[in-house]
Design a protein around this motif. Structure first.
Motif, PDB file in Angstrom:
ATOM      1  N   GLY A 193      44.147  -1.062 -28.374  1.00 47.32           N
ATOM      2  CA  GLY A 193      42.772  -1.970 -28.503  1.00 47.32           C
ATOM      3  C   GLY A 193      42.486  -2.776 -27.433  1.00 47.32           C
ATOM      4  N   HIS A 194      43.162  -4.156 -27.913  1.00 45.10           N
ATOM      5  CA  HIS A 194      43.007  -5.330 -26.658  1.00 45.10           C
ATOM      6  C   HIS A 194      43.871  -4.805 -25.652  1.00 45.10           C
ATOM      7  CE1 HIS A 194      40.661  -6.960 -29.825  1.00 45.10           C
ATOM      8  NE2 HIS A 194      41.605  -7.062 -30.624  1.00 45.10           N
ATOM      9  N   SER A 195      44.871  -4.254 -25.574  1.00 43.34           N
ATOM     10  CA  SER A 195      45.903  -3.919 -24.604  1.00 43.34           C
ATOM     11  C   SER A 195      45.264  -2.975 -23.525  1.00 43.34           C
ATOM     12  CB  SER A 195      47.390  -3.321 -25.036  1.00 43.34           C
ATOM     13  OG  SER A 195      47.157  -2.009 -25.802  1.00 43.34           O
TER      14      SER A 195
ATOM     15  N   LEU B 289      33.522   9.466 -34.917  1.00 42.69           N
ATOM     16  CA  LEU B 289      32.210  10.034 -34.370  1.00 42.69           C
ATOM     17  C   LEU B 289      31.275   9.813 -35.319  1.00 42.69           C
ATOM     18  CD1 LEU B 289      33.179  13.047 -32.128  1.00 42.69           C
ATOM     19  CD2 LEU B 289      33.535  10.567 -31.509  1.00 42.69           C
ATOM     20  N   SER B 290      30.230   9.112 -35.054  1.00 45.42           N
ATOM     21  CA  SER B 290      28.970   8.686 -36.234  1.00 45.42           C
ATOM     22  C   SER B 290      29.408   8.430 -37.394  1.00 45.42           C
ATOM     23  CB  SER B 290      28.096   9.701 -35.788  1.00 45.42           C
ATOM     24  OG  SER B 290      27.658   9.911 -34.764  1.00 45.42           O
ATOM     25  N   GLU B 291      30.656   8.202 -37.816  1.00 46.65           N
ATOM     26  CA  GLU B 291      31.160   8.131 -39.452  1.00 46.65           C
ATOM     27  C   GLU B 291      30.996   9.461 -40.012  1.00 46.65           C
ATOM     28  OE1 GLU B 291      29.411   4.913 -41.315  1.00 46.65           O
ATOM     29  OE2 GLU B 291      30.144   3.282 -39.537  1.00 46.65           O
ATOM     30  N   ARG B 292      31.213  10.433 -39.067  1.00 45.85           N
ATOM     31  CA  ARG B 292      31.034  11.610 -39.473  1.00 45.85           C
ATOM     32  C   ARG B 292      32.232  12.594 -39.373  1.00 45.85           C
ATOM     33  NH1 ARG B 292      26.953  13.366 -43.115  1.00 45.85           N
ATOM     34  NH2 ARG B 292      27.101  15.563 -42.116  1.00 45.85           N
TER      35      ARG B 292
ATOM     36  N   THR C  87      35.418   9.004 -43.003  1.00 45.31           N
ATOM     37  CA  THR C  87      36.102   8.959 -41.772  1.00 45.31           C
ATOM     38  C   THR C  87      37.211   7.773 -41.783  1.00 45.31           C
ATOM     39  OG1 THR C  87      34.265   7.779 -40.832  1.00 45.31           O
ATOM     40  CG2 THR C  87      34.374   9.892 -40.581  1.00 45.31           C
ATOM     41  N   SER C  88      36.767   6.750 -42.359  1.00 47.37           N
ATOM     42  CA  SER C  88      37.773   5.697 -42.353  1.00 47.37           C
ATOM     43  C   SER C  88      38.871   5.661 -43.159  1.00 47.37           C
ATOM     44  CB  SER C  88      37.201   4.385 -43.204  1.00 47.37           C
ATOM     45  OG  SER C  88      36.749   4.790 -44.490  1.00 47.37           O
ATOM     46  N   LEU C  89      39.121   6.898 -44.348  1.00 47.61           N
ATOM     47  CA  LEU C  89      40.182   7.162 -44.818  1.00 47.61           C
ATOM     48  C   LEU C  89      40.864   8.192 -43.925  1.00 47.61           C
ATOM     49  CD1 LEU C  89      42.318   7.599 -47.123  1.00 47.61           C
ATOM     50  CD2 LEU C  89      40.915   9.440 -48.274  1.00 47.61           C
ATOM     51  N   ALA C  90      40.549   9.113 -43.354  1.00 48.96           N
ATOM     52  CA  ALA C  90      41.145   9.790 -42.194  1.00 48.96           C
ATOM     53  C   ALA C  90      41.646   9.137 -41.197  1.00 48.96           C
ATOM     54  CB  ALA C  90      39.982  10.843 -41.677  1.00 48.96           C
TER      55      ALA C  90
ATOM     56  N   THR D  16      26.440   9.630 -29.068  1.00 50.00           N
ATOM     57  CA  THR D  16      27.289   9.503 -30.312  1.00 50.00           C
ATOM     58  C   THR D  16      27.909   8.179 -30.482  1.00 50.00           C
ATOM     59  OG1 THR D  16      27.309  11.978 -30.448  1.00 50.00           O
ATOM     60  CG2 THR D  16      28.885  10.674 -31.729  1.00 50.00           C
ATOM     61  N   PRO D  17      28.070   7.302 -31.327  1.00 48.97           N
ATOM     62  CA  PRO D  17      28.640   6.360 -31.678  1.00 48.97           C
ATOM     63  C   PRO D  17      29.969   6.686 -31.976  1.00 48.97           C
ATOM     64  CG  PRO D  17      26.550   6.248 -32.962  1.00 48.97           C
ATOM     65  CD  PRO D  17      26.824   7.621 -32.579  1.00 48.97           C
ATOM     66  N   VAL D  18      30.998   5.965 -30.888  1.00 50.20           N
ATOM     67  CA  VAL D  18      32.330   5.974 -31.052  1.00 50.20           C
ATOM     68  C   VAL D  18      33.173   5.018 -31.446  1.00 50.20           C
ATOM     69  CG1 VAL D  18      34.470   6.994 -30.006  1.00 50.20           C
ATOM     70  CG2 VAL D  18      32.100   8.129 -29.456  1.00 50.20           C
ATOM     71  N   ARG D  19      34.095   4.904 -32.419  1.00 48.51           N
ATOM     72  CA  ARG D  19      34.750   4.078 -32.704  1.00 48.51           C
ATOM     73  C   ARG D  19      36.348   3.917 -32.818  1.00 48.51           C
ATOM     74  NH1 ARG D  19      31.415   0.374 -35.885  1.00 48.51           N
ATOM     75  NH2 ARG D  19      33.306  -0.516 -37.147  1.00 48.51           N
ATOM     76  N   VAL D  20      36.933   3.197 -32.279  1.00 47.23           N
ATOM     77  CA  VAL D  20      38.509   3.238 -31.944  1.00 47.23           C
ATOM     78  C   VAL D  20      39.127   2.098 -32.651  1.00 47.23           C
ATOM     79  CG1 VAL D  20      40.426   3.315 -30.669  1.00 47.23           C
ATOM     80  CG2 VAL D  20      38.465   4.823 -29.805  1.00 47.23           C
ATOM     81  N   GLY D  21      39.885   2.245 -33.693  1.00 46.79           N
ATOM     82  CA  GLY D  21      40.557   1.081 -34.427  1.00 46.79           C
ATOM     83  C   GLY D  21      39.340   0.132 -35.026  1.00 46.79           C
ATOM     84  N   GLY D  22      38.155   1.011 -35.649  1.00 45.07           N
ATOM     85  CA  GLY D  22      37.207   0.300 -36.009  1.00 45.07           C
ATOM     86  C   GLY D  22      36.323  -0.355 -35.447  1.00 45.07           C
ATOM     87  N   GLU D  23      36.711  -0.673 -34.119  1.00 42.33           N
ATOM     88  CA  GLU D  23      35.541  -1.162 -33.123  1.00 42.33           C
ATOM     89  C   GLU D  23      34.982  -0.184 -32.379  1.00 42.33           C
ATOM     90  OE1 GLU D  23      37.967  -3.778 -30.928  1.00 42.33           O
ATOM     91  OE2 GLU D  23      38.744  -5.132 -32.471  1.00 42.33           O
TER      92      GLU D  23
END
Length: 542
Positions: free
Chosen positions: A424-426, A134-137, A370-373, A106-113
């Motif tokens: 993120g970067h930290s 998760l998966s933009e869902r 998901t972006s709004l959430a 499953t694709p996972v994004r944190v902070g848009g990355e």
């Protein structure tokens, strides 16, 4: 008002009950913030095995089961766009938590990355809450919770299942049946009146009147007359007797919001009412007995107002027969999803579009993107629950007739302007590890010491030495930043930026000529939190 409300024995008993807290371990948890099936929002999974034995926890489409706290109904995420191949949560180095994402999972994004391989999160990050997309869902909030979860006392009209809100409910149940005055503290918009109504509904006075008054909204010259009544002829325009708010609340509960704004003469009269149970109408010569449960609320730092000579210390001692602290929304982010859904249902019913939350086809785009959430969870919410309700209304009205919610550019910019920095970067990012002997952690806390081992004076000295940098202070003392907030909450020496009154901040801003570092030294609060308050007040240079 009966004299016994001021009895020291009743006050002591109430406060003693308030200090009783069940012991529980802190463990990572996943709470659903967004899901194609909106009714799933708010369901939770405790990752207890990580704290108990340092084992790996797996998450896929089919397992494990999420459940609403206190509910027997449990089910997996179940969205067909999620992979059956699980992502894993493992103990990381130095008390961190590692998220491992398989390449074909499953694709996972944190902070848009996107997360490639694995990523580690500090306990400080978990204490703030990390949204996982998760998966933009589906959006899950990775945060800290207590295990085992304590059985709920009922929602009492309050939406959410966070630990901080659970404590508020417990405090309401502890003191509701006692005839002692209650002081509710909390930021503006955090729900203090809701707590007052819950106290009334849980009390023996529930069949009597509940009257709510905002002292800050009453004209200064009329406050006494409004509260205590007027004798005919007391002043020009007083053509007849008026009973006043206290007498109107006889046999019930009177809630006075913004009590810190009460004029000096009203403070004296309130103290007399609490001590004698009698009011004197303006222009009257005889007292009138009243039987009223008094609940007050404030977002001001009353102790500082006492030091400034603006509030009477004896009145604070009388009002605070028992205190309830209402947490700001940013400190209970796991409640944002359920609160948003609650307000959305109300607004959809008002616009005649309640069916939009009905079951959707599995392949449909989620109604809550998901972006709004993620934006909702990351936002700082300076206006707290009241602001979330208003934003929800704006989203619902702005998306009428559309298959899913739409965010206009202005609101999107607003939500991004005061967002919680995401880890993120930290954070360390690693390739997916092989099966190594990852150190287990006994408790999900980076602390070398317990919060109870740190005294108020020691914390105060450490904060001063670290220029009120909470992260540096936590490292210096060997405790978590969340522990610092816990100590401050119980302290009589320390306060947060949220405790400062607008007047105090504005005056300090002028005297320090906008130098934030000087303001931090003088006010002795977190620089970041103070900067947020300065910005909220619209002061230049904030």
């Amino acid at each position: 008002m009966q004299k016994k409300i001021s009895d020291d024995s009743a006050t002591t008993a109430a406060n003693a009950r308030g200090r009783e807290r069940p012991t529980a371990r802190t463990v990572p948890a996943l709470t659903i913030v967004a899901h194609p099936k909106s009714e799933r929002i708010g369901e939770r999974l405790l990752l207890e095995m990580l704290a108990a034995a340092g084992r790996t926890a797996s998450l896929s489409r089919n397992a494990p089961d999420f459940a609403r706290p206190g509910s027997l109904l449990a089910r997996p995420l179940g969205d067909a766009f999620l992979s059956r191949k699980p992502v894993r949560f493992e103990p990381g180095a130095r008390g961190r938590l590692r998220l491992v994402v398989p390449e074909d999972g499953t694709p996972v994004r944190v902070g848009g990355e996107p997360v490639r391989g694995s990523r580690e999160f500090t306990m400080e990050a978990l204490a703030a809450g990390v949204p996982l997309e998760l998966s933009e869902r589906v959006v899950l909030l990775l945060h800290l919770a207590h295990a085992p979860e304590v059985p709920s006392v009922g929602d009492l009209g309050m939406v959410g299942q966070s630990e901080r809100l659970r404590r508020v409910r417990e405090d309401v149940c502890r003191v509701a049946d006692l005839n002692v005055p209650v002081l509710i503290r909390g930021e503006t918009g955090s729900g203090k009146e809701l707590v007052a109504r819950a106290l009334h509904q849980q009390s023996p006075r529930r069949d009597g009147p509940f009257i709510s008054v905002n002292l800050g909204a009453l004209p200064r010259e009329l406050v006494s007359a409004e509260l205590f009544g007027v004798q005919r002829g007391a002043y020009t325009g007083a053509m007849k007797d008026r009973e006043g708010i206290f007498r109107a609340a006889h046999g019930g509960t009177l809630f006075l919001d913004e009590v810190g704004e009460a004029p000096p003469e009203v403070q004296v009269a309130l103290l007399r009412v609490l001590e004698t149970g009698e009011v004197f109408p303006v222009g009257g010569q005889a007292s009138v007995h009243v039987d009223v449960r008094l609940i007050t609320a404030t977002d001001a730092h009353l102790e500082e107002r006492i030091r400034q000579g603006l509030f009477k210390a004896p009145l604070l001692h009388r009002l605070a027969g028992f205190e309830i602290q209402v947490p700001p929304l940013r400190e209970r982010r796991e409640d944002i999803g359920p609160l948003f859904l609650h307000f959305a249902r109300q607004e959809l019913e008002a616009t005649g579009e309640a069916s939009r939350l009905a079951a959707r086809e599995p392949q449909d785009e989620p109604w809550l993107p998901t972006s709004l959430a993620v934006r909702l969870v990351r936002y700082e919410w300076p206006g707290n629950v009241r602001q979330l309700r208003n934003v929800t209304r704006q989203l619902i009205i702005g998306s009428r007739g559309l298959p899913h919610l739409r965010v206009d550019a202005r609101l999107e910019q607003e939500l991004d302007s005061a967002a919680l920095p995401l880890p993120g970067h930290s954070l360390s990012v690693f390739p997916a590890p092989a099966n190594d002997n990852t150190p287990m952690f006994e408790d999900l806390s980076p602390s070398r010491r317990k919060p109870s081992d740190v005294g108020e004076q020691e914390l105060l000295e450490a904060l001063r030495a670290c220029a009120w940098d909470l992260k540096a202070t936590a490292e210096r003392l060997g405790i978590s930043r969340a522990s610092i907030y816990m100590i401050i909450e119980k302290s009589s020496l320390l306060r947060t930026a949220g405790d400062l009154s607008p007047e105090e901040i504005s005056r300090c801003f002028r005297e320090c000529q906008g130098d934030l570092d000087q303001m931090v030294k003088r006010l002795e609060v977190s620089k970041r939190a103070l900067q947020r308050r300065v910005r909220e007040l619209g002061l230049a240079g904030g």
